[in-house]
Scaffold this motif. Structure first.
Motif, PDB file in Angstrom:
ATOM      1  N   GLY A  48     -46.381  63.655  84.633  1.00  0.00           N
ATOM      2  CA  GLY A  48     -46.343  63.565  86.081  1.00  0.00           C
ATOM      3  C   GLY A  48     -47.652  63.047  86.634  1.00  0.00           C
ATOM      4  N   GLY A  49     -47.764  63.130  87.919  1.00  0.00           N
ATOM      5  CA  GLY A  49     -48.957  62.676  88.598  1.00  0.00           C
ATOM      6  C   GLY A  49     -48.708  61.386  89.348  1.00  0.00           C
ATOM      7  N   LEU A  50     -49.787  60.808  89.823  1.00  0.00           N
ATOM      8  CA  LEU A  50     -49.739  59.599  90.637  1.00  0.00           C
ATOM      9  C   LEU A  50     -50.459  58.464  89.930  1.00  0.00           C
ATOM     10  CD1 LEU A  50     -50.757  61.382  93.952  1.00  0.00           C
ATOM     11  CD2 LEU A  50     -48.439  60.761  93.231  1.00  0.00           C
ATOM     12  N   ASP A  51     -50.342  57.284  90.465  1.00  0.00           N
ATOM     13  CA  ASP A  51     -51.042  56.128  89.908  1.00  0.00           C
ATOM     14  C   ASP A  51     -52.466  56.091  90.474  1.00  0.00           C
ATOM     15  OD1 ASP A  51     -51.503  53.851  88.441  1.00  0.00           O
ATOM     16  OD2 ASP A  51     -50.617  52.514  89.937  1.00  0.00           O
ATOM     17  N   VAL A  52     -53.234  57.128  90.116  1.00  0.00           N
ATOM     18  CA  VAL A  52     -54.608  57.283  90.595  1.00  0.00           C
ATOM     19  C   VAL A  52     -55.479  57.765  89.443  1.00  0.00           C
ATOM     20  CG1 VAL A  52     -53.923  57.861  92.970  1.00  0.00           C
ATOM     21  CG2 VAL A  52     -54.238  59.696  91.287  1.00  0.00           C
ATOM     22  N   VAL A  53     -56.766  57.698  89.637  1.00  0.00           N
ATOM     23  CA  VAL A  53     -57.713  58.359  88.744  1.00  0.00           C
ATOM     24  C   VAL A  53     -58.064  59.673  89.421  1.00  0.00           C
ATOM     25  CG1 VAL A  53     -59.993  58.256  87.701  1.00  0.00           C
ATOM     26  CG2 VAL A  53     -58.609  56.184  87.864  1.00  0.00           C
ATOM     27  N   ALA A  54     -57.885  60.778  88.729  1.00  0.00           N
ATOM     28  CA  ALA A  54     -58.107  62.098  89.309  1.00  0.00           C
ATOM     29  C   ALA A  54     -59.543  62.264  89.782  1.00  0.00           C
ATOM     30  CB  ALA A  54     -57.771  63.180  88.292  1.00  0.00           C
ATOM     31  N   GLN A  55     -59.686  63.107  90.779  1.00  0.00           N
ATOM     32  CA  GLN A  55     -60.986  63.475  91.314  1.00  0.00           C
ATOM     33  C   GLN A  55     -61.127  64.987  91.220  1.00  0.00           C
ATOM     34  OE1 GLN A  55     -61.901  61.294  95.066  1.00  0.00           O
ATOM     35  NE2 GLN A  55     -59.774  60.653  94.865  1.00  0.00           N
ATOM     36  N   VAL A  56     -62.342  65.486  91.371  1.00  0.00           N
ATOM     37  CA  VAL A  56     -62.577  66.926  91.350  1.00  0.00           C
ATOM     38  C   VAL A  56     -62.381  67.449  92.763  1.00  0.00           C
ATOM     39  CG1 VAL A  56     -64.186  68.782  90.829  1.00  0.00           C
ATOM     40  CG2 VAL A  56     -64.218  66.681  89.467  1.00  0.00           C
ATOM     41  N   GLY A  57     -61.375  68.311  92.935  1.00  0.00           N
ATOM     42  CA  GLY A  57     -61.089  68.867  94.247  1.00  0.00           C
ATOM     43  C   GLY A  57     -61.976  70.040  94.595  1.00  0.00           C
ATOM     44  N   ALA A  58     -62.155  70.947  93.672  1.00  0.00           N
ATOM     45  CA  ALA A  58     -62.974  72.132  93.910  1.00  0.00           C
ATOM     46  C   ALA A  58     -63.524  72.632  92.585  1.00  0.00           C
ATOM     47  CB  ALA A  58     -62.155  73.232  94.575  1.00  0.00           C
ATOM     48  N   CYS A  59     -64.662  73.290  92.650  1.00  0.00           N
ATOM     49  CA  CYS A  59     -65.254  73.882  91.450  1.00  0.00           C
ATOM     50  C   CYS A  59     -65.704  75.296  91.766  1.00  0.00           C
ATOM     51  CB  CYS A  59     -66.436  73.054  90.960  1.00  0.00           C
ATOM     52  SG  CYS A  59     -67.183  73.783  89.476  1.00  0.00           S
ATOM     53  N   GLN A  60     -65.163  76.249  91.005  1.00  0.00           N
ATOM     54  CA  GLN A  60     -65.505  77.657  91.197  1.00  0.00           C
ATOM     55  C   GLN A  60     -66.631  78.112  90.278  1.00  0.00           C
ATOM     56  OE1 GLN A  60     -61.924  79.983  90.840  1.00  0.00           O
ATOM     57  NE2 GLN A  60     -60.765  78.520  92.040  1.00  0.00           N
ATOM     58  N   ARG A  61     -67.112  77.218  89.400  1.00  0.00           N
ATOM     59  CA  ARG A  61     -68.171  77.596  88.448  1.00  0.00           C
ATOM     60  C   ARG A  61     -69.516  77.526  89.160  1.00  0.00           C
ATOM     61  NH1 ARG A  61     -68.262  79.068  82.807  1.00  0.00           N
ATOM     62  NH2 ARG A  61     -70.366  79.884  82.696  1.00  0.00           N
ATOM     63  N   GLN A  62     -69.889  78.624  89.818  1.00  0.00           N
ATOM     64  CA  GLN A  62     -71.053  78.655  90.690  1.00  0.00           C
ATOM     65  C   GLN A  62     -72.377  78.439  89.974  1.00  0.00           C
ATOM     66  OE1 GLN A  62     -70.845  82.209  93.042  1.00  0.00           O
ATOM     67  NE2 GLN A  62     -68.870  81.655  93.896  1.00  0.00           N
ATOM     68  N   ASP A  63     -72.452  78.734  88.678  1.00  0.00           N
ATOM     69  CA  ASP A  63     -73.731  78.592  87.973  1.00  0.00           C
ATOM     70  C   ASP A  63     -73.934  77.201  87.381  1.00  0.00           C
ATOM     71  OD1 ASP A  63     -71.819  78.852  85.952  1.00  0.00           O
ATOM     72  OD2 ASP A  63     -73.148  80.011  84.653  1.00  0.00           O
ATOM     73  N   CYS A  64     -73.052  76.250  87.683  1.00  0.00           N
ATOM     74  CA  CYS A  64     -73.198  74.886  87.180  1.00  0.00           C
ATOM     75  C   CYS A  64     -74.206  74.122  88.036  1.00  0.00           C
ATOM     76  CB  CYS A  64     -71.849  74.162  87.194  1.00  0.00           C
ATOM     77  SG  CYS A  64     -71.944  72.469  86.552  1.00  0.00           S
ATOM     78  N   VAL A  65     -75.059  73.336  87.395  1.00  0.00           N
ATOM     79  CA  VAL A  65     -76.068  72.570  88.131  1.00  0.00           C
ATOM     80  C   VAL A  65     -75.439  71.545  89.066  1.00  0.00           C
ATOM     81  CG1 VAL A  65     -77.842  72.868  86.356  1.00  0.00           C
ATOM     82  CG2 VAL A  65     -76.388  70.841  86.312  1.00  0.00           C
ATOM     83  N   HIS A  66     -74.200  71.159  88.817  1.00  0.00           N
ATOM     84  CA  HIS A  66     -73.529  70.167  89.653  1.00  0.00           C
ATOM     85  C   HIS A  66     -72.804  70.788  90.850  1.00  0.00           C
ATOM     86  CE1 HIS A  66     -74.392  67.243  86.588  1.00  0.00           C
ATOM     87  NE2 HIS A  66     -73.730  67.946  85.694  1.00  0.00           N
ATOM     88  N   ASN A  67     -72.769  72.129  90.931  1.00  0.00           N
ATOM     89  CA  ASN A  67     -72.016  72.827  91.961  1.00  0.00           C
ATOM     90  C   ASN A  67     -72.911  73.146  93.153  1.00  0.00           C
ATOM     91  OD1 ASN A  67     -70.610  74.747  93.544  1.00  0.00           O
ATOM     92  ND2 ASN A  67     -69.463  75.429  91.770  1.00  0.00           N
ATOM     93  N   ALA A  68     -72.486  72.702  94.333  1.00  0.00           N
ATOM     94  CA  ALA A  68     -73.149  73.060  95.582  1.00  0.00           C
ATOM     95  C   ALA A  68     -72.060  73.407  96.586  1.00  0.00           C
ATOM     96  CB  ALA A  68     -74.004  71.911  96.091  1.00  0.00           C
ATOM     97  N   SER A  69     -72.057  74.641  97.050  1.00  0.00           N
ATOM     98  CA  SER A  69     -71.054  75.108  98.019  1.00  0.00           C
ATOM     99  C   SER A  69     -69.630  74.946  97.491  1.00  0.00           C
ATOM    100  CB  SER A  69     -71.209  74.374  99.352  1.00  0.00           C
ATOM    101  OG  SER A  69     -72.485  74.605  99.895  1.00  0.00           O
TER     102      SER A  69
END
Length: 94
Positions: A48-69
């Motif tokens: 399934g899915g769409l004819d797109v390249v997925a993006q990151v919608g949300a990240c709950q891993r608060q201790d990741c250096v890439h996570n802000a808010s």
């Protein structure tokens, strides 16, 4: 706030058992949970899915250096299997 056009893409996904993965992730957006697992992983025979390249919608891993808010600010992420989960391989402890 990050606009949709600035959301990081899923550049690579090796979780081939996922219904959204057929020559790359085709979910509109993936969510990464608090264990750095792909919360969008869905094990079905049907693709399934769409004819797109997925993006990151949300990240709950608060201790990741890439996570802000609870938003991912990495340029892109990779998803793949570790143990029994499809995990964000771009996770870096901060």
């Amino acid at each position: 706030m990050t606009s949709m056009l600035e959301m990081p893409q899923v550049s690579d996904c090796t979780a081939t058992a996922c219904a959204y993965n057929h020559d790359g992730c085709h979910a509109f957006a993936v969510n990464i949970d608090s264990a750095a697992a792909c919360g969008t992983f869905l094990s079905l025979n049907e693709k399934g899915g769409l004819d797109v390249v997925a993006q990151v919608g949300a990240c709950q891993r608060q201790d990741c250096v890439h996570n802000a808010s609870l938003e991912c600010h990495a340029p892109s992420i990779s998803v793949g299997f570790t143990a029994a989960n499809a995990d964000c391989l771009s996770y870096q402890a901060g």
